[in-house]
Design a protein around this motif. Sequence first.
Motif, PDB file in Angstrom:
ATOM      1  N   ASP A 129       0.824  -1.206   0.000  1.00 31.91           N
ATOM      2  CA  ASP A 129       0.000   0.000   0.000  1.00 31.91           C
ATOM      3  C   ASP A 129       0.859   1.258   0.000  1.00 31.91           C
ATOM      4  OD1 ASP A 129      -2.409  -1.309  -0.066  1.00 31.91           O
ATOM      5  OD2 ASP A 129      -2.788  -1.176   2.085  1.00 31.91           O
ATOM      6  N   GLU A 130       1.907   1.248   0.828  1.00 28.50           N
ATOM      7  CA  GLU A 130       2.777   2.418   0.930  1.00 28.50           C
ATOM      8  C   GLU A 130       3.591   2.626  -0.347  1.00 28.50           C
ATOM      9  OE1 GLU A 130       3.221   4.600   4.010  1.00 28.50           O
ATOM     10  OE2 GLU A 130       1.201   3.805   3.768  1.00 28.50           O
ATOM     11  N   LEU A 131       4.170   1.562  -0.871  1.00 29.74           N
ATOM     12  CA  LEU A 131       5.058   1.703  -2.025  1.00 29.74           C
ATOM     13  C   LEU A 131       4.298   2.037  -3.306  1.00 29.74           C
ATOM     14  CD1 LEU A 131       7.655  -1.174  -1.493  1.00 29.74           C
ATOM     15  CD2 LEU A 131       7.775   1.209  -0.766  1.00 29.74           C
ATOM     16  N   THR A 132       3.113   1.492  -3.475  1.00 27.03           N
ATOM     17  CA  THR A 132       2.337   1.826  -4.674  1.00 27.03           C
ATOM     18  C   THR A 132       1.829   3.259  -4.623  1.00 27.03           C
ATOM     19  OG1 THR A 132       0.386   0.791  -3.648  1.00 27.03           O
ATOM     20  CG2 THR A 132       1.642  -0.539  -5.211  1.00 27.03           C
ATOM     21  N   ALA A 133       1.688   3.807  -3.415  1.00 25.07           N
ATOM     22  CA  ALA A 133       1.260   5.210  -3.296  1.00 25.07           C
ATOM     23  C   ALA A 133       2.392   6.172  -3.644  1.00 25.07           C
ATOM     24  CB  ALA A 133       0.767   5.489  -1.876  1.00 25.07           C
ATOM     25  N   THR A 134       3.641   5.810  -3.311  1.00 27.24           N
ATOM     26  CA  THR A 134       4.758   6.710  -3.597  1.00 27.24           C
ATOM     27  C   THR A 134       5.191   6.655  -5.055  1.00 27.24           C
ATOM     28  OG1 THR A 134       6.360   5.018  -2.931  1.00 27.24           O
ATOM     29  CG2 THR A 134       5.661   6.570  -1.247  1.00 27.24           C
ATOM     30  N   GLY A 135       5.051   5.490  -5.677  1.00 22.84           N
ATOM     31  CA  GLY A 135       5.353   5.372  -7.104  1.00 22.84           C
ATOM     32  C   GLY A 135       6.821   5.140  -7.415  1.00 22.84           C
ATOM     33  N   GLU A 136       7.083   4.915  -8.711  1.00 23.24           N
ATOM     34  CA  GLU A 136       8.430   4.615  -9.183  1.00 23.24           C
ATOM     35  C   GLU A 136       9.296   5.868  -9.154  1.00 23.24           C
ATOM     36  OE1 GLU A 136      10.492   2.438 -13.065  1.00 23.24           O
ATOM     37  OE2 GLU A 136       8.312   2.421 -12.792  1.00 23.24           O
ATOM     38  N   GLN A 137      10.565   5.690  -8.830  1.00 23.54           N
ATOM     39  CA  GLN A 137      11.503   6.800  -8.686  1.00 23.54           C
ATOM     40  C   GLN A 137      12.546   6.779  -9.810  1.00 23.54           C
ATOM     41  OE1 GLN A 137      10.945   9.042  -5.957  1.00 23.54           O
ATOM     42  NE2 GLN A 137       9.109   7.785  -6.118  1.00 23.54           N
ATOM     43  N   PRO A 138      13.060   7.965 -10.187  1.00 26.35           N
ATOM     44  CA  PRO A 138      13.996   8.048 -11.326  1.00 26.35           C
ATOM     45  C   PRO A 138      15.438   7.760 -10.929  1.00 26.35           C
ATOM     46  CG  PRO A 138      13.525  10.243 -10.501  1.00 26.35           C
ATOM     47  CD  PRO A 138      12.694   9.294  -9.671  1.00 26.35           C
ATOM     48  N   LEU A 139      15.698   6.534 -10.499  1.00 25.91           N
ATOM     49  CA  LEU A 139      17.082   6.165 -10.180  1.00 25.91           C
ATOM     50  C   LEU A 139      17.506   4.937 -10.982  1.00 25.91           C
ATOM     51  CD1 LEU A 139      17.311   6.879  -6.340  1.00 25.91           C
ATOM     52  CD2 LEU A 139      18.522   8.048  -8.185  1.00 25.91           C
ATOM     53  N   HIS A 140      17.052   4.916 -12.236  1.00 25.07           N
ATOM     54  CA  HIS A 140      17.391   3.820 -13.147  1.00 25.07           C
ATOM     55  C   HIS A 140      18.248   4.376 -14.270  1.00 25.07           C
ATOM     56  CE1 HIS A 140      15.999   1.231 -16.776  1.00 25.07           C
ATOM     57  NE2 HIS A 140      17.112   0.741 -16.277  1.00 25.07           N
ATOM     58  N   LEU A 141      19.369   3.725 -14.516  1.00 23.00           N
ATOM     59  CA  LEU A 141      20.257   4.126 -15.605  1.00 23.00           C
ATOM     60  C   LEU A 141      20.195   3.049 -16.685  1.00 23.00           C
ATOM     61  CD1 LEU A 141      22.239   6.484 -16.142  1.00 23.00           C
ATOM     62  CD2 LEU A 141      24.070   4.939 -15.444  1.00 23.00           C
ATOM     63  N   PRO A 142      19.440   3.295 -17.773  1.00 18.26           N
ATOM     64  CA  PRO A 142      19.307   2.266 -18.816  1.00 18.26           C
ATOM     65  C   PRO A 142      20.634   1.990 -19.507  1.00 18.26           C
ATOM     66  CG  PRO A 142      17.659   4.012 -19.062  1.00 18.26           C
ATOM     67  CD  PRO A 142      18.666   4.502 -18.078  1.00 18.26           C
ATOM     68  N   GLU A 143      20.780   0.764 -19.971  1.00 17.37           N
ATOM     69  CA  GLU A 143      21.985   0.347 -20.693  1.00 17.37           C
ATOM     70  C   GLU A 143      21.647   0.242 -22.175  1.00 17.37           C
ATOM     71  OE1 GLU A 143      26.030  -1.109 -21.018  1.00 17.37           O
ATOM     72  OE2 GLU A 143      24.948  -0.124 -19.408  1.00 17.37           O
ATOM     73  N   PRO A 144      22.229   1.099 -23.040  1.00 18.79           N
ATOM     74  CA  PRO A 144      21.944   0.989 -24.474  1.00 18.79           C
ATOM     75  C   PRO A 144      22.581  -0.245 -25.084  1.00 18.79           C
ATOM     76  CG  PRO A 144      23.628   2.657 -24.074  1.00 18.79           C
ATOM     77  CD  PRO A 144      23.154   2.202 -22.729  1.00 18.79           C
ATOM     78  N   ARG A 145      22.130  -0.612 -26.270  1.00 21.34           N
ATOM     79  CA  ARG A 145      22.640  -1.811 -26.945  1.00 21.34           C
ATOM     80  C   ARG A 145      23.552  -1.474 -28.125  1.00 21.34           C
ATOM     81  NH1 ARG A 145      20.791  -6.036 -23.585  1.00 21.34           N
ATOM     82  NH2 ARG A 145      18.683  -5.548 -22.895  1.00 21.34           N
ATOM     83  N   ASP A 146      23.239  -0.393 -28.809  1.00 18.91           N
ATOM     84  CA  ASP A 146      23.984  -0.024 -30.001  1.00 18.91           C
ATOM     85  C   ASP A 146      25.460   0.223 -29.661  1.00 18.91           C
ATOM     86  OD1 ASP A 146      23.519   1.205 -32.980  1.00 18.91           O
ATOM     87  OD2 ASP A 146      25.027   2.356 -31.889  1.00 18.91           O
ATOM     88  N   ASP A 147      26.360  -0.295 -30.493  1.00 16.21           N
ATOM     89  CA  ASP A 147      27.794  -0.173 -30.218  1.00 16.21           C
ATOM     90  C   ASP A 147      28.242   1.279 -30.142  1.00 16.21           C
ATOM     91  OD1 ASP A 147      28.098  -2.884 -30.080  1.00 16.21           O
ATOM     92  OD2 ASP A 147      28.806  -3.114 -32.144  1.00 16.21           O
ATOM     93  N   ARG A 148      27.650   2.136 -30.974  1.00 17.96           N
ATOM     94  CA  ARG A 148      28.035   3.550 -30.946  1.00 17.96           C
ATOM     95  C   ARG A 148      27.592   4.216 -29.653  1.00 17.96           C
ATOM     96  NH1 ARG A 148      25.130   4.465 -36.587  1.00 17.96           N
ATOM     97  NH2 ARG A 148      23.829   2.958 -35.474  1.00 17.96           N
ATOM     98  N   LEU A 149      26.395   3.864 -29.205  1.00 14.76           N
ATOM     99  CA  LEU A 149      25.915   4.429 -27.946  1.00 14.76           C
ATOM    100  C   LEU A 149      26.745   3.928 -26.775  1.00 14.76           C
ATOM    101  CD1 LEU A 149      22.010   4.402 -28.158  1.00 14.76           C
ATOM    102  CD2 LEU A 149      23.621   6.188 -28.804  1.00 14.76           C
TER     103      LEU A 149
END
Length: 250
Positions: A129-149
Motif C-alpha cells: 500500500d505504501e510503495l504503490t502510493a509513492t510510485g516509481e523513482q527516477p534512479l534507473h540508468l538504462p543500458e543501451p545496446r547499439d555499439d556507438r551508444l
Amino acid sequence: MNKFSHESLSPELIHLLGHDERAPAHTHDLGHLVYPATGVLSLVTSDGSWIAPSNRVVWVPADFEHQHRAHGAADMRVVFLPAQMAAALVDRPAVLATTPLATEAMLALTGPGRRTKASTDRLRLVILDELTATGEQPLHLPEPRDDRLLAVTKLVEEDLANPVSLAELGRQVGASERTLTRLFQQETGMTVRQWRAELRVHRALLLLADGLSVYDTAAECGWANPGSFITAFTSLVGMSPGRYQHSLRG
C-alpha cells in the motif's frame, strides 16, 4: 547464473554485505523487495542499473536475472512477495520510494521474531500500500545496446568532470549528433542530457558513500558549483547530499 528458491534463504532474510561486495548473477522464484537499511545497493541487470540509498527500495520481479553490489557496509533486507501480491507492482525492476511505515514493516518482517503467515501477509500488504502510493523513482540508468551508444556512454563515464558536446562525442565514435540523439531516445527512453544527469547522480551517490565531501563530489561529477549539485541531487534522491551522508553514518 544461479537460481535460488526463497525457501533456501535464511529465515531472517538479512544479508550483510561489505563495502564493494558483489553477489553473483542469480534469479529467485518469487518477486522481492530489496531494502538497504544501511549503505547503498546497486542492482545490475542486462537492461541497466538501479541504485537505492536507505530511503529507497528496489523491486525485482520473479525470475529476473540480477546482481547486487554494496557501496559502504550494507544491511540488505529482502521481502518476498507471493505472485498475487507481486501483480500489484510493475513487471520489471524499479526503484520505489519508501515511507516510515513501509520501512518499519520491512524491518519487522526481516527481524528475528517469528510470525504467523497471517501476520506476515498483513505486513506485506502494508508495504505494498505504501510503495504503490509513492510510485516509481527516477534512479534507473538504462543500458543501451547499439555499439556507438555504448562507446559514447563509456566516454562520458570516464570523464564526468569535463563535459563534452554530443557533436564531439559523435565525431569520436563515428556517428552524427542527430543519429546519436535518435538512438538514445529509442534505446533508453531518455535524451542524452537526461541520461548524463542520471549518471552524475548515480556516481555522486557512490562517491558520497565512499566519504568524499559534497564539494569534491560536485567537482568530480561535473557540476559547476555545489549549489547546482545539491539541487539536482535532492530532486532525484529525495534528500540533500549532506543528509544522505549523515544517514549512511547512522
